[in-house]
Scaffold this active site. Structure first.
Site, PDB file in Angstrom:
ATOM      1  N   LYS A 131     -10.244  17.381  16.365  1.00  0.00           N
ATOM      2  CA  LYS A 131      -9.488  16.755  15.278  1.00  0.00           C
ATOM      3  C   LYS A 131      -9.384  17.757  14.124  1.00  0.00           C
ATOM      4  CE  LYS A 131      -9.324  12.599  14.049  1.00  0.00           C
ATOM      5  NZ  LYS A 131      -7.900  12.475  14.442  1.00  0.00           N
TER       6      LYS A 131
ATOM      7  N   HIS B 190      -9.118   9.247  11.290  1.00  0.00           N
ATOM      8  CA  HIS B 190      -8.863   8.189  12.276  1.00  0.00           C
ATOM      9  C   HIS B 190      -9.248   8.728  13.656  1.00  0.00           C
ATOM     10  CE1 HIS B 190      -6.128   6.504   9.125  1.00  0.00           C
ATOM     11  NE2 HIS B 190      -6.663   5.395   9.580  1.00  0.00           N
TER      12      HIS B 190
ATOM     13  N   TYR C  30       0.868  -1.186   0.000  1.00  0.00           N
ATOM     14  CA  TYR C  30       0.000   0.000   0.000  1.00  0.00           C
ATOM     15  C   TYR C  30       0.897   1.225   0.000  1.00  0.00           C
ATOM     16  CZ  TYR C  30      -3.680   3.167   1.744  1.00  0.00           C
ATOM     17  OH  TYR C  30      -4.578   4.184   1.911  1.00  0.00           O
TER      18      TYR C  30
ATOM     19  N   TYR D 156     -11.581  -3.940   7.240  1.00  0.00           N
ATOM     20  CA  TYR D 156     -10.258  -3.667   7.797  1.00  0.00           C
ATOM     21  C   TYR D 156     -10.323  -2.598   8.884  1.00  0.00           C
ATOM     22  CZ  TYR D 156      -5.479  -2.055   8.315  1.00  0.00           C
ATOM     23  OH  TYR D 156      -4.277  -1.697   8.862  1.00  0.00           O
ATOM     24  N   HIS D 157     -10.905  -1.450   8.562  1.00  0.00           N
ATOM     25  CA  HIS D 157     -10.913  -0.348   9.513  1.00  0.00           C
ATOM     26  C   HIS D 157     -11.873  -0.587  10.670  1.00  0.00           C
ATOM     27  CE1 HIS D 157      -9.052   1.812   6.053  1.00  0.00           C
ATOM     28  NE2 HIS D 157      -8.316   2.270   7.028  1.00  0.00           N
TER      29      HIS D 157
ATOM     30  N   ASP E 148      -7.812  14.303   8.854  1.00  0.00           N
ATOM     31  CA  ASP E 148      -7.597  12.972   9.408  1.00  0.00           C
ATOM     32  C   ASP E 148      -8.893  12.434  10.002  1.00  0.00           C
ATOM     33  OD1 ASP E 148      -6.576  10.673  10.641  1.00  0.00           O
ATOM     34  OD2 ASP E 148      -6.027  11.800  12.443  1.00  0.00           O
TER      35      ASP E 148
END
Length: 671
Positions: free
Chosen positions: A544, A550, A25, A179-180, A548
């Protein structure tokens, strides 16, 4: 004896299986730099590309947008127009390549740029092979790069599926991504259920959309792929993959009536877990990555079709080309030096494995039933249910590490040891030159100046009509690509039609987790005492800034601050520094906590500090958390940040106690 020997049957030689696609990746800085990296990796034996886009591209902004400041080229490659995409794949014949693009909300746009680039190369659309992730449900739950509300987002996914099945039949038009979810704390059961619920929502949308004839629907089902995570508990993870295969086959047959077995196969790619990579003793991550990879390649009947591995140093920062090469070599050793691919499924017939698979399937079916009762994945997202459950699961995971119940070697046990020789003075990571952003913006300005404004306007009008009228947007989007439209212009046009969306944070409704050892009770007493002295409840703003998405760390800080007795202001992701400072002013907070994992911490935090000084808030302490190299930590502390927390600071209750001490000291000094 010779007769006996002659009559003994010779062992049957099995045909060796073909290995999975080897990917890394990657993407950074600029299209030209990423192109050089791709060509190098392909020359070293990589067999497919996996493109990482930067956050402005992922969220539909051009590199010159205010929200893109500090984010350009940091976590991937910036792609603002067709010229960037052509540069990215210069010298790489797309007709012969298998390309995975990790893109979600702007997936129709990036696919259109890819198709337009292939057409400029003289390639036939029908020959293209690859994948766009194109999964918005998990963006609302874990990754945060959504743009539009759930309903139009599902419609766009449906448009891409209907287009590719006709025009690019070898393409995977959506890559349902669990995945996340695991990165956000999902249990294996939740990962199974939430991903399968997403796939059901997508297929139901396509079926209801009427763009695919009933007779062709099984072909569409056969192109749905998945992108999963594999954690360190590799037996459980391997069983999860076998459960995925069984459950998907069951759903395809019973819900959608797909009788052709090949269209019911669970087709998936994987990147193994990054959540478990540690900043402490980072060399241990090599073993973690290998064990996690085994979970998705050992069982032949549930083997991944494509594997990409993180680098050992991703908890420290952006990996270098050498680090990615090391991960690639790991795949090649397992595939070519071992005898893994010589045998059938070595777990068939195991009672232990069969029992664990059934246990996971039963729990996943129960969760799927709860989601279905709410009206499906879209309704469960909008109600905040799925997000709330992930926040709670992540809280339990972190609590287990804090208490020592869950051992992480080098973090909460066996922490003593020699310093790693792999981590040198340069931090063993790659850094992106700040000049890249200015260069990208200058190139974008030149691109806009050189194109035909009438062609751009006409293309955007066609896109707007398709979006408003409900017709498939892919051909108008490809026309936009050829006309020179930019990423920001494409997204803004659809924002005007569909609107924007802010997903539930899951923080307010997340249940408190049982504490171990009474340490949180001690922090609550300190919060109460300080609040009494201040004359009102201690208040923290968790922000935040930038793009981003996350949000896991910020959410856990917000939940633990709430459980510590603080008043918490948390408005979710993607805020400008100006919005954060305005919230600090209006809410009269005592401390500001900023969470940034994209590498843009220095410019964004500096901007927040400057704005706070301008508003007379210089006496309010600012703390920062994220993947922050030691050199940058020194810069932030010198700029006025009170404290910097990185992944090594896993004890959130200790952080809460530290915050109380910081505010106590700061307010006494101000008095």
């Amino acid at each position: 004896m010779s007769g006996d020997a002659a009559s003994t049957p010779k062992p049957k030689l099995q045909t060796r299986d073909k290995p999975w696609l080897f990917r890394t990746y990657s993407g950074h800085s600029s299209a030209r730099a990423s192109n050089a990296l791709y060509r190098t990796n392909l020359a070293r034996g990589q067999t497919g590309l996996s493109v990482a886009f930067d956050l402005p591209t992922q969220t539909g902004y051009d590199s010159d947008h205010v929200l893109a400041r500090g984010e350009v080229g940091k976590v991937g490659v910036p792609i603002s127009h067709l010229g960037d995409m052509q540069t990215l794949f210069e010298g790489i014949p797309l007709e012969k390549m298998n390309t995975s693009m990790t893109i979600n909300a702007p997936a129709p746009w990036l696919l259109a740029l890819y198709v337009a680039t292939a057409e400029r190369q003289g390639a036939d659309r029908a020959a293209l092979q690859g994948t766009v992730q194109n999964d918005l449900i998990k963006e609302y739950l874990s990754r945060g790069t959504y743009i539009f509300p759930p309903e139009p987002s599902l419609r766009l996914i449906g448009d891409v599926i209907a287009f590719t099945y006709r025009e690019i039949p070898k393409w995977n038009p959506t890559n349902v991504c669990s995945y996340h979810l695991q990165e956000a704390g999902a249990t294996p059961e939740q990962e199974l259920a939430f991903a399968l619920a997403t796939a059901i929502a997508v297929l139901d949308t396509v079926k209801a959309g009427g763009q695919v004839p009933e007779a062709d629907f099984p072909e569409v089902v056969g192109r749905i792929s998945f992108f999963v995570n594999a954690g360190i508990r590799f037996i459980t993870e391997m069983c999860k993959m076998r459960a995925f295969c069984d459950l998907w086959d069951e759903i395809c047959l019973t819900r959608y009536g797909v009788t052709d077995e090949k269209f019911r196969r669970f087709r998936y790619g994987v990147q193994v877990n990054s959540l478990g990579l540690t900043e402490q003793q980072p060399e241990n991550n090599v073993y973690r990555i290998l064990l996690e990879m085994l979970a998705v390649v050992l069982s032949k009947n549930a083997r991944a079709r494509a594997v990409q591995l993180p680098a050992w140093n991703e908890a420290l920062g952006l990996p270098r080309p050498w680090d990615q090469q090391w991960s690639l070599r790991l795949q090649q050793i397992v595939a070519f030096e071992t005898d893994l691919l010589d045998y059938g499924d070595i777990f068939d017939g195991s009672r232990e494995i069969a029992a664990k698979v059934e246990e996971l399937k039963t729990a996943a079916r129960d969760e799927l039933a709860r989601i279905a009762a709410m009206g499906g994945a879209e309704a469960a997202v909008e109600a905040g249910y799925m997000k709330q459950k992930l926040v709670e699961s992540n809280s339990r995971r972190i609590g287990g590490i804090e208490s020592g119940e869950q051992i992480v070697v080098g973090v909460n046990k066996y922490t003593e040891g020699a310093d790693s020789p792999l981590v040198g003075g340069d931090g063993a990571i790659m850094t992106v030159d700040p000049a890249v952003e200015a260069e990208q913006i200058a190139a974008l300005t030149a691109w806009k100046a050189a194109r035909d404004a009438k062609d751009v306007g006409a293309a955007l009008d066609g896109l707007r009509r398709a979006a408003a009228e409900g017709t498939n947007i892919m051909e108008p989007t490809i026309a936009c690509a050829h006309a020179g439209v930019t990423t920001g212009e494409w997204s803004q046009t659809l924002r005007e039609v569909f609107g924007e969306y802010r997903a539930p944070t899951g923080v307010g409704r997340a249940a408190a987790q049982p504490e171990a050892g009474g340490r949180l009770a001690e922090v609550r007493l300190r919060v109460d005492d300080l609040s009494t002295r201040l004359g009102r409840r201690l208040k923290i703003l968790v922000g935040k800034p930038g793009l981003d998405g996350h949000s896991n760390g910020a959410e856990q800080i917000a939940v633990r601050a709430r459980d510590s007795g603080m008043e918490v202001v948390y408005e979710g992701i993607r805020l400008t520094p100006a919005q954060i400072v305005n919230a600090a002013l209006e809410e009269s907070v005592h401390v500001v906590g900023l969470s940034i994992l994209s590498g843009s911490h220095v410019p964004l935090v500096s901007d927040v500090l400057d704005r706070m000084r301008a508003e007379g808030l210089a006496d309010i302490p600012v703390i920062v958390g994220g993947i922050i190299p030691p050199e940058d930590e020194k810069i932030l502390l010198a700029a006025g940040v009170a404290r910097v927390y990185t992944p090594k600071d896993y004890d959130i209750t200790a952080i809460m106690a530290d915050i109380v001490g910081i505010v106590d000291l700061t307010t006494r000094q101000a008095a």
